[in-house]
Design a protein around this motif. Sequence first.
Motif, short mmCIF file in Angstrom:
data_model
loop_
_atom_site.label_atom_id
_atom_site.label_comp_id
_atom_site.label_asym_id
_atom_site.label_seq_id
_atom_site.Cartn_x
_atom_site.Cartn_y
_atom_site.Cartn_z
N SER A 128 -88.04 12.80 -15.92
CA SER A 128 -87.28 13.72 -16.30
C SER A 128 -85.65 13.11 -15.48
N ALA A 129 -84.55 13.53 -15.53
CA ALA A 129 -83.10 14.03 -15.15
C ALA A 129 -83.61 14.07 -13.24
N VAL A 130 -84.49 15.02 -12.94
CA VAL A 130 -85.10 15.39 -11.66
C VAL A 130 -86.43 14.66 -11.34
N ASP A 132 -81.49 18.77 -3.99
CA ASP A 132 -81.06 19.87 -4.59
C ASP A 132 -79.77 19.70 -5.97
N TRP A 133 -81.57 19.32 -6.86
CA TRP A 133 -81.11 19.07 -8.66
C TRP A 133 -81.64 19.66 -9.46
N SER A 134 -81.08 19.88 -10.33
CA SER A 134 -81.63 21.46 -11.66
C SER A 134 -82.09 20.76 -13.13
N SER A 135 -82.82 20.39 -13.87
CA SER A 135 -82.59 19.52 -14.90
C SER A 135 -81.34 20.67 -16.18
N HIS A 148 -76.25 18.29 -30.51
CA HIS A 148 -76.61 18.95 -29.51
C HIS A 148 -76.35 18.46 -28.07
N ASN A 149 -76.08 19.21 -27.19
CA ASN A 149 -75.35 18.96 -25.77
C ASN A 149 -76.26 19.33 -24.37
N MET A 150 -75.67 19.11 -23.35
CA MET A 150 -76.29 19.14 -22.37
C MET A 150 -75.68 18.96 -21.48
N ILE A 151 -75.52 19.89 -20.22
CA ILE A 151 -74.98 20.46 -19.00
C ILE A 151 -76.33 20.04 -17.83
N VAL A 152 -75.47 19.73 -16.77
CA VAL A 152 -75.74 19.19 -15.41
C VAL A 152 -74.97 20.18 -14.34
N THR A 153 -75.92 21.17 -13.77
CA THR A 153 -74.99 21.78 -12.81
C THR A 153 -74.79 21.32 -11.25
N PRO A 154 -74.24 21.71 -10.52
CA PRO A 154 -74.05 20.68 -9.22
C PRO A 154 -74.92 21.60 -7.74
N PRO A 155 -74.86 20.58 -7.05
CA PRO A 155 -76.40 21.69 -6.00
C PRO A 155 -75.15 22.88 -5.25
N ALA A 156 -76.21 23.01 -4.96
CA ALA A 156 -75.56 24.97 -4.20
C ALA A 156 -75.09 25.56 -5.68
N LEU A 201 -78.89 5.06 -12.87
CA LEU A 201 -78.27 4.85 -11.73
C LEU A 201 -76.96 4.34 -12.26
N ARG A 202 -77.14 4.21 -13.43
CA ARG A 202 -75.09 3.52 -14.05
C ARG A 202 -74.31 4.90 -14.06
N TRP A 203 -74.66 5.49 -14.82
CA TRP A 203 -74.13 7.24 -14.77
C TRP A 203 -75.01 8.17 -14.14
N ASN A 204 -75.16 8.33 -13.19
CA ASN A 204 -75.64 9.51 -13.10
C ASN A 204 -75.91 11.25 -13.14
N TYR A 205 -76.17 11.85 -13.68
CA TYR A 205 -75.57 13.36 -14.02
C TYR A 205 -75.63 14.10 -12.50
N HIS A 206 -76.21 13.49 -11.86
CA HIS A 206 -76.76 14.82 -10.56
C HIS A 206 -75.78 13.88 -9.63
N LEU A 207 -75.60 12.53 -9.68
CA LEU A 207 -74.66 11.98 -8.43
C LEU A 207 -73.44 12.11 -8.81
N LEU A 208 -72.88 12.01 -9.99
CA LEU A 208 -71.50 12.92 -10.01
C LEU A 208 -71.19 14.49 -10.20
N ALA A 209 -72.22 15.60 -10.73
CA ALA A 209 -72.07 16.31 -10.29
C ALA A 209 -72.19 16.79 -8.56
N SER A 210 -72.82 16.11 -7.62
CA SER A 210 -73.01 15.85 -6.80
C SER A 210 -71.85 16.64 -5.46
N ALA A 211 -70.21 15.95 -6.25
CA ALA A 211 -69.27 17.22 -5.77
C ALA A 211 -68.91 18.00 -5.74
N GLY A 212 -69.36 18.74 -7.27
CA GLY A 212 -68.99 19.51 -7.24
C GLY A 212 -68.57 20.44 -8.47
#
Length: 719
Positions: free
Chosen positions: A407-409, A439-442, A457-465, A492-503
């Motif tokens: 999964s994404a996590v 620190d990541w969530s589904s 259909h849509n998905m959102i990914v939230t940032p760490p903390a 790897l090419r567009w990782n949801y959580h890596l994009l979200a990691s900066a807040g």
Amino acid sequence: MGKIVHLLMSAAMVAGLGAAPALAQSKQVLTHETLWMMKRVGAPLTSPDGKWVVYALSEPSYAKDETVSDLWIVPADGSAAPRRLTSTKAGESDPAWAPDSRRIAFSAKREGDDVAQIYILDLAGGEARRATDVPTGAARPQWRPDGQAILFETLVYPGAMDSATNKKAADERKARKFSMRVYEHFPIRYWNDWLDDRRPSFWVQPLTEGAMARDLMSATKLAQTEGFGGSPQNDGGMTLSPLWSPDGKEILFIATTQRWDAAHARVNYGLYRMPADGGEPTLATPVQGEYGDPKFTPDGKSLIVKFNSQGEDVYDLARLHRIAWPAGGAATLLTGAFDREVDGFAVTPDSRTLYLTVPDAGMENLYRLPVAGGKPALVVAPKFGGYSAIDIPSDAKSTELIASYGSAVNPAEIVRIDPKTGRHTNLTNVNTALAATIDWSSPQHFWFTSDKGRRIHNMIVTPPAFDPAKSYPLMVLMHGGPASSNADQIGLRWNYHLLASAGYVVLMTDYTGSTGYGEAFSRAIKLDPLRGPAEEINRAVDEAGKRYSFIDTANACIGGASYGGHLANWMEATTSRYKCIVSHAGEVDLLTQWGTSDFNYGREVASGGPPWGDSKVWRDQSPITYAKDWKTPMLLTAGERDYRVPMSNTLETWSTLQRMQVPSRLLIFPDAWHWITKPEDSRQFYREVQAWLAHYLKGAPAVKGGPIATPAKAAPGAE
């Protein structure tokens, strides 16, 4: 226990690159280093007797030529820890079990090899021995049912019928004092490579001492037909997907004689059969179209294959069919009423049941279907992620379901599924401990109904903390394709959580044209290649703002790659609601993309005819048509060796931005293809994207001049 300790130490070292606190103190923000250095577990391959599972394990590196990829093995019942089977500098590919479940064949280019050859490893011990010596290389081995010969594929030179003539042709070309490509037919390129005049063939290598491999295909009238070819591969090669018949007396394969029709028509394929000792191929089933993933049932009485006819539509759902064997003839449709595309399938040892992996709204579920036909029944619908590969041993005493789950996590691991309970048990835990430290969530899912009555259909990914009481800037990520979807998986090419990691909160929408929602939904993009999907994405932003109080939709950027890059350029042309845009490998003019890409007829189908016809789509839905309205700051990126969306598209976008004096930055990666996959290029790409977002969404200083330098001591999440 040792493996878990090793993973925790690896995670600590990775975190140390960013001066992160100790693991015991808190969970870590995902960095490029953590993501990239995760070991990557390949798809499972179960021994026929059901006792063992082999898989490839890649250990990445940022250093050139230091990535390690080896074969590992684990008991299918989970009674022991995995162990490494190979340990060489060169990686192995296409592993295949022998019928006796004691030997494994694979393709590898080892020391002393000019090209890849087939090797055989005996589980009883000892080094792998080389089975082939062909000058054109050997790939995708398949064992004959008696275990005494191996079928493999290679690309051969025109007129060459054996090893000697192929070697002579290769040597002559190497000795040329000039460099030039010559073409008389379309296509000339595919994805990331220029095509050449070599053609696909399959050879048989007997395993008796001193036996020579024999080319079975090249001497046939079929192979010498103009336009003969196989299914194109992303590395510039082709495959005929050959396999042995259950009795070893025939070889089946998928081929076309319409290869040169690609400029003006669909290229259809046939499913062929031919004697294993040579002879002229004949069609195994009469209808031509697209075939894929042929598999025999263990009893040898049925051939199961994916098939779709290629009409004048932008998308045709591939459905499972059954062909009676050895009779052949017309195929029986198995999944006609099932409005989803089967990703993978496996057959139970009693030959009565198929298990299917099926993408559906970001997930990948497991279904069961009788071989005789009927309605697929849902077996497992994971709460997160899904099963990206499935295998069932053919000779086991009972049905054993071995799969890849992720999964994404949850990085993909090999699992054993219990279809009665709907649960799986891990056979590998390569990245389990490391994933638990991040620190990541589904993703969270939501739906809305578009103005045209379609459920989106849509998905959102939230940032760490993450704190739902706070307000976060929004990054809207648009997937490529369009015939694909946003999956709850790690990329790897567009990782949801890596994009979200900066807040940032990341929003993803499966717009009209996406897959996993039925054939009609995917086809509905015809004649509306950009405007309709873009309107749905903009509507998704509004809906996300209504549903989630922590999303600041007024402080948003948007981006995408490939078709997502096309949409990014369309957003530039048609809306000013976003503070910035990121476009990788995006087209700006439908005409330019039609004339320079590696395929064009499908674009005519999508746009209502050729560019010189009466369809208004070519101009009405080209972003450059509306260049006078361009004003949103834009980051452009492209790979110089991309032939699917050639760099000329990005240069045209760049010229237009500069002409209209729009703040913009252009990044060209000389060694990149359609995707930015080299580790340091990828790391730099994310640095640039994050700096672009930080300036426009957080007020950070704008990046000026040359590439962003590597920080001497980066903060967690700075990547």
